[in-house]
Motif scaffolding. Structure first.
Motif, PDB file in Angstrom:
ATOM      1  N   ALA A 176       0.822  -1.213   0.000  1.00  0.00           N
ATOM      2  CA  ALA A 176       0.000   0.000   0.000  1.00  0.00           C
ATOM      3  C   ALA A 176       0.853   1.257   0.000  1.00  0.00           C
ATOM      4  O   ALA A 176       0.492   2.269   0.594  1.00  0.00           O
ATOM      5  CB  ALA A 176      -0.931  -0.005   1.220  1.00  0.00           C
ATOM      6  N   GLY A 177       2.004   1.199  -0.647  1.00  0.00           N
ATOM      7  CA  GLY A 177       2.783   2.407  -0.835  1.00  0.00           C
ATOM      8  C   GLY A 177       3.945   2.565   0.127  1.00  0.00           C
ATOM      9  O   GLY A 177       4.132   1.791   1.063  1.00  0.00           O
ATOM     10  N   VAL A 178       4.737   3.616  -0.145  1.00  0.00           N
ATOM     11  CA  VAL A 178       5.908   3.914   0.669  1.00  0.00           C
ATOM     12  C   VAL A 178       6.029   5.418   0.842  1.00  0.00           C
ATOM     13  O   VAL A 178       5.718   6.179  -0.077  1.00  0.00           O
ATOM     14  CB  VAL A 178       7.196   3.338   0.031  1.00  0.00           C
ATOM     15  N   THR A 179       6.424   5.846   2.027  1.00  0.00           N
ATOM     16  CA  THR A 179       6.674   7.260   2.305  1.00  0.00           C
ATOM     17  C   THR A 179       8.121   7.414   2.728  1.00  0.00           C
ATOM     18  O   THR A 179       8.627   6.636   3.537  1.00  0.00           O
ATOM     19  CB  THR A 179       5.769   7.778   3.432  1.00  0.00           C
ATOM     20  N   VAL A 180       8.790   8.440   2.186  1.00  0.00           N
ATOM     21  CA  VAL A 180      10.164   8.741   2.579  1.00  0.00           C
ATOM     22  C   VAL A 180      10.169  10.044   3.355  1.00  0.00           C
ATOM     23  O   VAL A 180       9.740  11.082   2.847  1.00  0.00           O
ATOM     24  CB  VAL A 180      11.084   8.870   1.344  1.00  0.00           C
ATOM     25  N   LEU A 181      10.615   9.990   4.605  1.00  0.00           N
ATOM     26  CA  LEU A 181      10.777  11.185   5.431  1.00  0.00           C
ATOM     27  C   LEU A 181      12.256  11.553   5.418  1.00  0.00           C
ATOM     28  O   LEU A 181      13.094  10.776   5.866  1.00  0.00           O
ATOM     29  CB  LEU A 181      10.316  10.923   6.862  1.00  0.00           C
ATOM     30  N   ASP A 182      12.563  12.723   4.916  1.00  0.00           N
ATOM     31  CA  ASP A 182      13.961  13.108   4.727  1.00  0.00           C
ATOM     32  C   ASP A 182      14.377  14.105   5.800  1.00  0.00           C
ATOM     33  O   ASP A 182      14.154  15.303   5.681  1.00  0.00           O
ATOM     34  CB  ASP A 182      14.153  13.708   3.339  1.00  0.00           C
ATOM     35  N   GLY A 183      15.000  13.590   6.878  1.00  0.00           N
ATOM     36  CA  GLY A 183      15.502  14.451   7.932  1.00  0.00           C
ATOM     37  C   GLY A 183      14.409  15.260   8.582  1.00  0.00           C
ATOM     38  O   GLY A 183      13.374  14.746   8.967  1.00  0.00           O
ATOM     39  N   HIS A 184      14.638  16.580   8.695  1.00  0.00           N
ATOM     40  CA  HIS A 184      13.650  17.441   9.346  1.00  0.00           C
ATOM     41  C   HIS A 184      12.656  18.016   8.353  1.00  0.00           C
ATOM     42  O   HIS A 184      11.803  18.816   8.719  1.00  0.00           O
ATOM     43  CB  HIS A 184      14.358  18.587  10.080  1.00  0.00           C
ATOM     44  N   ASN A 185      12.760  17.618   7.091  1.00  0.00           N
ATOM     45  CA  ASN A 185      11.865  18.144   6.063  1.00  0.00           C
ATOM     46  C   ASN A 185      10.555  17.361   6.086  1.00  0.00           C
ATOM     47  O   ASN A 185      10.426  16.308   5.493  1.00  0.00           O
ATOM     48  CB  ASN A 185      12.524  18.034   4.680  1.00  0.00           C
ATOM     49  N   GLN A 186       9.585  17.909   6.794  1.00  0.00           N
ATOM     50  CA  GLN A 186       8.314  17.214   6.995  1.00  0.00           C
ATOM     51  C   GLN A 186       7.534  17.055   5.701  1.00  0.00           C
ATOM     52  O   GLN A 186       6.714  16.144   5.578  1.00  0.00           O
ATOM     53  CB  GLN A 186       7.475  17.979   8.013  1.00  0.00           C
ATOM     54  N   CYS A 187       7.785  17.905   4.730  1.00  0.00           N
ATOM     55  CA  CYS A 187       6.976  17.890   3.509  1.00  0.00           C
ATOM     56  C   CYS A 187       7.482  16.890   2.465  1.00  0.00           C
ATOM     57  O   CYS A 187       6.843  16.700   1.451  1.00  0.00           O
ATOM     58  CB  CYS A 187       6.939  19.292   2.892  1.00  0.00           C
TER      59      CYS A 187
END
Length: 405
Positions: free
Chosen positions: A11-22
């Motif tokens: 059902a998908g993947v999300t990448v959180l890059d450091g402190h960049n919440q967006c």
């Protein structure tokens, strides 16, 4: 409600890059309509930056994804949801409600795991968790103490300041609903659990620790080569239908857990109850006592849960239940502390648990001189010296090799 146990869909993947919440990237792949089981991957890049920029109580959210015709998102708290879990990473699952639509409660089973924890990604593990009710008034459930930050930072799950959380979700359907009529697979694990509880057709009994357990020879034989030999092979003398088989070197609670696994292929109830005390999973309470360098001279003993896990591993090895043995190894490796590492190392050596043995040796290897002295003062260390001197030699070799690097 009951759950339809179908193949879990990506059902998908999300990448959180450091402190960049967006910075959220979705794969564009969703669980198809009508599918009630799916998993989403949350990749945290720049873990140290998230820990620095998001204090306790603040989170980073995933992109939304669809499972069971409902929209979901994950909430990642690098420094815990609240002060009670400030030393941990917290992870929560949130159901997104349409404010213009009056929606009913949604019954869900879910689990979180680090991506290499294979046993947690099986449908049986999700079946074993508690069912949670999501509603507009309570849209969020999760784990305040998912993993202690210090433990994650010392584990192989953190690679290049990056780790991945997998969330598996199973949406439970009302059996009276039209879309669930017919075509659903029976929950064979629950049926066998009921068979064990009801004792219908039981044809063998075991007496363990003053308690008697009724069971079914064919089920035991199908699951364990040892039970097969004991009940149907050359060892079967003295195990006639009317007899009671005596087991004198095992506690009743351990044998009860063993039988539960044999019938359901799920991790036993006693430990699941322990996990759910903290909204499902908390494997590291023992470590709190080990964090204080100035603790009293008297070494605290192992907690009841850890002893139970060790005894269950021994039972799993005795009856050749390799998956249960593997799960026990994994749980014990996550609970290693100064007071327990020596006894756990001895257990690993005796029962040929290579992964658990390596985890123990690595834990000892990184301890400070004062904490190493505490390890060597335990009864377990004395037992290793007298019974398994080869382990001591292996540890010394590893220590020398690490200092040469």
């Amino acid at each position: 409600p009951r759950c339809r146990f179908v193949m879990s869909s990506f059902a998908g993947v999300t990448v959180l890059d450091g402190h960049n919440q967006c910075h959220c990237e979705m794969s564009g792949v969703y669980a198809s309509a009508g599918v009630d089981a799916g998993y989403h991957l949350l990749i945290v890049k720049g873990y140290s930056r998230t820990k620095e920029f998001f204090p306790t109580g603040e989170n980073i959210t995933s992109g939304h994804f669809v499972v069971g015709d409902h929209d979901w998102l994950l909430e990642y708290y690098p420094n815990g949801l609240d002060p009670s879990c400030a030393d941990y990473i917290s992870v929560y699952l949130t159901l997104l409600y349409d404010s213009d639509v009056d929606e009913e409660e949604v019954e869900v089973k879910f689990s979180f795991s680090l991506i290499n924890q294979v046993e947690k990604q099986m449908p049986t593990y999700i079946r074993g968790t508690k069912t949670y009710s999501f509603s507009s008034s309570v849209p969020m459930w999760g784990i305040g103490k998912f993993v202690r930050r210090r433990t994650l930072e010392q584990s192989p799950d953190l690679i290049c300041d990056c780790f991945t959380i997998r969330c598996d979700i199973m949406v439970c359907k009302d059996p009276r609903s039209k879309d669930d009529a017919g075509g659903t697979l029976p929950d064979i694990h629950q049926h066998f659990s009921n068979l064990l509880d009801d004792k219908l057709g039981a044809d063998v009994a075991f007496e363990v620790g003053g308690e008697t357990f009724a069971a079914h020879r064919c089920v035991l034989a199908a699951r364990s080569t040892v039970f097969r030999a004991q009940l149907f092979g050359p060892m079967k003398e003295g195990t006639a239908t009317s007899s009671i088989i005596q087991i004198k070197d095992m506690e009743a609670k351990v044998f009860r857990a063993l039988l539960s696994f044999v019938y359901t292929d799920s991790f036993p109830e006693m430990y699941k109850d322990i996990m759910e005390e903290n909204h499902m999973i908390d494997f590291e309470e023992q470590e709190q006592a080990d964090e204080d360098e100035m603790s009293e001279a008297v070494e605290p003993g192992q907690d009841e849960h850890e002893i139970w896990l060790q005894d269950l591993l021994v039972a799993a090895d005795r009856y050749d239940l390799q998956r249960l043995k593997f799960i026990c190894e994994k749980r014990l490796s996550e609970r290693i502390g100064v007071s327990s590492v020596a006894s756990t190392l001895a257990l690993a050596e005796k029962h040929h648990c290579r992964g658990l043995k390596e985890a123990c040796l690595e834990f000892i290897q990184v301890q400070s001189p004062s904490r190493l002295k505490r390890v060597m003062a335990t009864n377990g260390w004395e037992h290793i010296i007298t019974t398994y001197p080869s382990v001591l030699n292996e540890f010394i070799a590893k220590l020398i090799a690490s200092r040469r690097k």
